[in-house]
Design an enzyme around this catalytic site. Structure first.
Site, PDB file in Angstrom:
ATOM      1  N   GLN A 106       0.855  -1.200   0.000  1.00 37.97           N
ATOM      2  CA  GLN A 106       0.000   0.000   0.000  1.00 37.97           C
ATOM      3  C   GLN A 106       0.886   1.245   0.000  1.00 37.97           C
ATOM      4  O   GLN A 106       0.399   2.355  -0.079  1.00 37.97           O
ATOM      5  CB  GLN A 106      -0.877   0.014   1.252  1.00 37.97           C
ATOM      6  CG  GLN A 106      -1.815  -1.160   1.340  1.00 37.97           C
ATOM      7  CD  GLN A 106      -2.459  -1.227   2.717  1.00 37.97           C
ATOM      8  OE1 GLN A 106      -3.477  -0.588   2.967  1.00 37.97           O
ATOM      9  NE2 GLN A 106      -1.871  -1.984   3.604  1.00 37.97           N
ATOM     10  N   ASN A 107       2.189   1.030   0.142  1.00 33.91           N
ATOM     11  CA  ASN A 107       3.099   2.177   0.242  1.00 33.91           C
ATOM     12  C   ASN A 107       3.370   2.781  -1.127  1.00 33.91           C
ATOM     13  O   ASN A 107       3.355   2.081  -2.137  1.00 33.91           O
ATOM     14  CB  ASN A 107       4.411   1.756   0.909  1.00 33.91           C
ATOM     15  CG  ASN A 107       4.182   1.357   2.347  1.00 33.91           C
ATOM     16  OD1 ASN A 107       3.138   1.662   2.909  1.00 33.91           O
ATOM     17  ND2 ASN A 107       5.136   0.666   2.931  1.00 33.91           N
ATOM     18  N   HIS A 124      -1.385   1.564  -4.421  1.00 32.65           N
ATOM     19  CA  HIS A 124      -1.812   2.966  -4.290  1.00 32.65           C
ATOM     20  C   HIS A 124      -0.945   3.937  -5.069  1.00 32.65           C
ATOM     21  O   HIS A 124      -0.998   5.140  -4.834  1.00 32.65           O
ATOM     22  CB  HIS A 124      -1.842   3.354  -2.794  1.00 32.65           C
ATOM     23  CG  HIS A 124      -2.893   2.608  -2.019  1.00 32.65           C
ATOM     24  ND1 HIS A 124      -2.905   2.505  -0.658  1.00 32.65           N
ATOM     25  CD2 HIS A 124      -3.971   1.915  -2.446  1.00 32.65           C
ATOM     26  CE1 HIS A 124      -3.948   1.782  -0.271  1.00 32.65           C
ATOM     27  NE2 HIS A 124      -4.605   1.407  -1.336  1.00 32.65           N
ATOM     28  N   CYS A 132      -1.280  12.123 -15.972  1.00 26.99           N
ATOM     29  CA  CYS A 132      -2.466  12.706 -16.626  1.00 26.99           C
ATOM     30  C   CYS A 132      -2.620  12.022 -17.978  1.00 26.99           C
ATOM     31  O   CYS A 132      -1.613  11.589 -18.570  1.00 26.99           O
ATOM     32  CB  CYS A 132      -2.317  14.214 -16.818  1.00 26.99           C
ATOM     33  SG  CYS A 132      -3.904  15.002 -17.260  1.00 26.99           S
ATOM     34  N   CYS A 151      -0.282  19.072 -18.021  1.00 21.92           N
ATOM     35  CA  CYS A 151      -0.231  17.989 -19.003  1.00 21.92           C
ATOM     36  C   CYS A 151      -0.036  18.600 -20.394  1.00 21.92           C
ATOM     37  O   CYS A 151      -0.762  19.526 -20.772  1.00 21.92           O
ATOM     38  CB  CYS A 151      -1.554  17.222 -18.936  1.00 21.92           C
ATOM     39  SG  CYS A 151      -1.732  15.967 -20.205  1.00 21.92           S
ATOM     40  N   CYS A 154      -3.593  17.741 -22.478  1.00 20.90           N
ATOM     41  CA  CYS A 154      -4.897  18.370 -22.208  1.00 20.90           C
ATOM     42  C   CYS A 154      -4.784  19.669 -21.416  1.00 20.90           C
ATOM     43  O   CYS A 154      -5.788  20.321 -21.140  1.00 20.90           O
ATOM     44  CB  CYS A 154      -5.807  17.395 -21.464  1.00 20.90           C
ATOM     45  SG  CYS A 154      -5.325  17.175 -19.752  1.00 20.90           S
ATOM     46  N   SER A 193      -2.528  -0.988   9.340  1.00 20.96           N
ATOM     47  CA  SER A 193      -3.579  -0.884  10.357  1.00 20.96           C
ATOM     48  C   SER A 193      -4.871  -1.520   9.864  1.00 20.96           C
ATOM     49  O   SER A 193      -5.801  -1.721  10.640  1.00 20.96           O
ATOM     50  CB  SER A 193      -3.830   0.585  10.694  1.00 20.96           C
ATOM     51  OG  SER A 193      -4.215   1.270   9.527  1.00 20.96           O
ATOM     52  N   ASN A 217       2.598  -6.806  13.297  1.00 17.66           N
ATOM     53  CA  ASN A 217       2.341  -5.378  13.490  1.00 17.66           C
ATOM     54  C   ASN A 217       2.878  -4.918  14.840  1.00 17.66           C
ATOM     55  O   ASN A 217       2.982  -5.712  15.770  1.00 17.66           O
ATOM     56  CB  ASN A 217       0.838  -5.091  13.411  1.00 17.66           C
ATOM     57  CG  ASN A 217       0.546  -3.685  12.907  1.00 17.66           C
ATOM     58  OD1 ASN A 217       0.968  -3.336  11.813  1.00 17.66           O
ATOM     59  ND2 ASN A 217      -0.126  -2.892  13.690  1.00 17.66           N
ATOM     60  N   GLU A 219       1.524  -2.942  16.974  1.00 20.30           N
ATOM     61  CA  GLU A 219       0.527  -2.863  18.047  1.00 20.30           C
ATOM     62  C   GLU A 219      -0.611  -3.830  17.776  1.00 20.30           C
ATOM     63  O   GLU A 219      -0.646  -4.466  16.723  1.00 20.30           O
ATOM     64  CB  GLU A 219      -0.003  -1.429  18.163  1.00 20.30           C
ATOM     65  CG  GLU A 219      -0.595  -0.959  16.866  1.00 20.30           C
ATOM     66  CD  GLU A 219      -0.909   0.519  16.824  1.00 20.30           C
ATOM     67  OE1 GLU A 219      -0.568   1.252  17.756  1.00 20.30           O
ATOM     68  OE2 GLU A 219      -1.510   0.936  15.820  1.00 20.30           O
TER      69      GLU A 219
HETATM   70  P1  NAD Z   1      -1.301   3.043   8.686  1.00 16.58           P
HETATM   71  O1  NAD Z   1      -0.456   4.239   8.952  1.00 16.58           O
HETATM   72  O2  NAD Z   1      -2.781   3.157   8.766  1.00 16.58           O
HETATM   73  O3  NAD Z   1      -0.862   1.876   9.686  1.00 16.58           O
HETATM   74  C1  NAD Z   1       0.483   1.516   9.894  1.00 16.58           C
HETATM   75  C2  NAD Z   1       0.515   0.374  10.895  1.00 16.58           C
HETATM   76  O4  NAD Z   1       1.874  -0.034  11.037  1.00 16.58           O
HETATM   77  C3  NAD Z   1       0.021   0.755  12.307  1.00 16.58           C
HETATM   78  O5  NAD Z   1      -0.895  -0.220  12.754  1.00 16.58           O
HETATM   79  C4  NAD Z   1       1.301   0.769  13.151  1.00 16.58           C
HETATM   80  O6  NAD Z   1       1.085   0.304  14.475  1.00 16.58           O
HETATM   81  C5  NAD Z   1       2.169  -0.207  12.401  1.00 16.58           C
HETATM   82  N1  NAD Z   1       3.611   0.017  12.561  1.00 16.58           N
HETATM   83  C6  NAD Z   1       4.277   1.173  12.726  1.00 16.58           C
HETATM   84  N2  NAD Z   1       5.597   0.955  12.791  1.00 16.58           N
HETATM   85  C7  NAD Z   1       5.782  -0.385  12.659  1.00 16.58           C
HETATM   86  C8  NAD Z   1       6.914  -1.230  12.630  1.00 16.58           C
HETATM   87  N3  NAD Z   1       8.171  -0.758  12.752  1.00 16.58           N
HETATM   88  N4  NAD Z   1       6.732  -2.567  12.479  1.00 16.58           N
HETATM   89  C9  NAD Z   1       5.474  -3.092  12.361  1.00 16.58           C
HETATM   90  N5  NAD Z   1       4.367  -2.322  12.385  1.00 16.58           N
HETATM   91  C10 NAD Z   1       4.517  -0.992  12.513  1.00 16.58           C
HETATM   92  O7  NAD Z   1      -0.836   2.509   7.259  1.00 16.58           O
HETATM   93  P2  NAD Z   1      -1.562   1.617   6.163  1.00 16.58           P
HETATM   94  O8  NAD Z   1      -2.328   0.528   6.813  1.00 16.58           O
HETATM   95  O9  NAD Z   1      -0.507   1.303   5.172  1.00 16.58           O
HETATM   96  O10 NAD Z   1      -2.664   2.566   5.468  1.00 16.58           O
HETATM   97  C11 NAD Z   1      -2.489   3.937   5.288  1.00 16.58           C
HETATM   98  C12 NAD Z   1      -2.481   4.459   3.848  1.00 16.58           C
HETATM   99  O11 NAD Z   1      -1.528   5.530   3.796  1.00 16.58           O
HETATM  100  C13 NAD Z   1      -2.034   3.489   2.802  1.00 16.58           C
HETATM  101  O12 NAD Z   1      -2.885   3.673   1.722  1.00 16.58           O
HETATM  102  C14 NAD Z   1      -0.635   3.940   2.374  1.00 16.58           C
HETATM  103  O13 NAD Z   1      -0.536   3.970   0.966  1.00 16.58           O
HETATM  104  C15 NAD Z   1      -0.539   5.380   2.784  1.00 16.58           C
HETATM  105  N6  NAD Z   1       0.797   5.725   3.339  1.00 16.58           N
HETATM  106  C16 NAD Z   1       1.943   5.301   2.723  1.00 16.58           C
HETATM  107  C17 NAD Z   1       3.181   5.602   3.262  1.00 16.58           C
HETATM  108  C18 NAD Z   1       4.434   5.127   2.559  1.00 16.58           C
HETATM  109  O14 NAD Z   1       4.427   4.972   1.341  1.00 16.58           O
HETATM  110  N7  NAD Z   1       5.514   4.867   3.288  1.00 16.58           N
HETATM  111  C19 NAD Z   1       3.278   6.351   4.438  1.00 16.58           C
HETATM  112  C20 NAD Z   1       2.084   6.799   5.041  1.00 16.58           C
HETATM  113  C21 NAD Z   1       0.842   6.478   4.481  1.00 16.58           C
END
Ligand code: NAD
Length: 245
Positions: A106-107, A124, A132, A151, A154, A193, A217, A219
């Site tokens: 998701q990162n 994501h 664009c 762009c 467009c 999360s 995770n 937590e």
């Molecule tokens: P989230 O921030 O909602 O949750 C992150 C989870 O990781 C939390 O539950 C936290 O307790 C846990 N965590 C924190 N540090 C940790 C570690 N060292 N080891 C294990 N667990 C750890 O993130 P999400 O669930 O990915 O959803 C949020 C949205 O935000 C996603 O769509 C993502 O694309 C985006 N996002 C991406 C980035 C990135 O690319 N690095 C950063 C922030 C948000």
């Protein structure tokens, strides 16, 4: 679900040794140890006064594109100073070790790829690109002082190549994910999360088809229950797992 952490860990080691179609889903938690704020952390400090939907939604971008670009410029500047951590490195090794591993993230930071993972499914998008008219461009945006680029086709403002709140995932990406989930016999979610859909639904989806499931995770897990739930930093847990497989 295993009650003792060491029992759960050993159980997961056995699963890693015996299962062949592995899907790993990562979230912002895996990049936290590289110094990239998780979603919750990113809403603090400078940007805490803004509603996330004003910073990461099509409506927010229409209302105030410069604000959105400045927020992404700040996030991108943090990413550009970061390096992959142990979790990214171990997962990159696992893409060689497990031929049928699908890594879904998701990162948007590109750190799995920097660590050497191939074929990563970026659900994501990627913060280093603008888009664009179906054309991707490298983002020139770092300090927020420039003009928002347009762009060439467009003349609309280019937007970050990110899936925002309220937007659907690209069909091709979703069908690739569904194919991997269907074949999956071992699913591990790390550092997420589990509040953002559709990723939050993957665990239940693979459980229905009988896959073994694990959550790693920092937590407690708002994500539902898995066969194994390991609480701690992903780098530490993955290092222990990696030594045992
Ligand atoms: P989230 O921030 O909602 O949750 C992150 C989870 O990781 C939390 O539950 C936290 O307790 C846990 N965590 C924190 N540090 C940790 C570690 N060292 N080891 C294990 N667990 C750890 O993130 P999400 O669930 O990915 O959803 C949020 C949205 O935000 C996603 O769509 C993502 O694309 C985006 N996002 C991406 C980035 C990135 O690319 N690095 C950063 C922030 C948000």
């Amino acid at each position: 679900m295993k009650s003792s952490p060491s029992e759960g860990l050993l159980d997961l080691v056995e699963q890693l040794k015996s299962k062949s179609n592995l899907v790993i889903l990562t979230g912002a938690g895996v990049s936290a140890e590289s110094g990239i704020p998780t979603f919750r952390d990113a809403q603090e400090g400078l940007w805490s006064e803004y509603n996330p939907e004003d910073l990461a939604s099509p409506a927010g971008f229409r209302k105030n594109p410069k604000l959105v670009f400045d927020w992404y410029a700040w996030r991108r500047s943090v990413v550009l100073k970061s390096l992959p951590n142990m979790t990214h490195q171990i997962l990159a090794d696992w893409t060689n070790k497990f031929p049928n591993l699908t890594l879904i993230t998701q990162n948007v930071d590109g750190l799995h790829q920097s660590a050497g993972s191939k074929g990563v499914i970026e659900m994501h998008g990627n913060i280093h690109r603008l888009v664009c008219c179906n054309k991707r461009h490298p983002s020139p945006w770092i300090d927020g002082n420039g003009e928002v680029p347009r762009c060439e086709k467009c003349n609309s403002l280019l937007r970050p190549d990110i899936v925002w709140f309220g937007e659907m995932l690209n069909n091709g990406v979703m069908s690739e994910i569904n194919k991997a989930l269907k074949q999956c016999d071992l699913f591990i979610a790390i550092g997420t999360s589990g509040v953002v859909y559709p990723a939050a639904g993957f665990l239940e989806k693979v459980k229905v088809s009988g896959a073994f499931t694990a959550i790693i995770n920092k937590e407690k897990f708002p994500f539902g229950t898995a066969d194994v739930q390991l609480e701690g930093l992903s780098s530490q847990i993955l290092s222990v797992l990696n030594d045992k497989i």
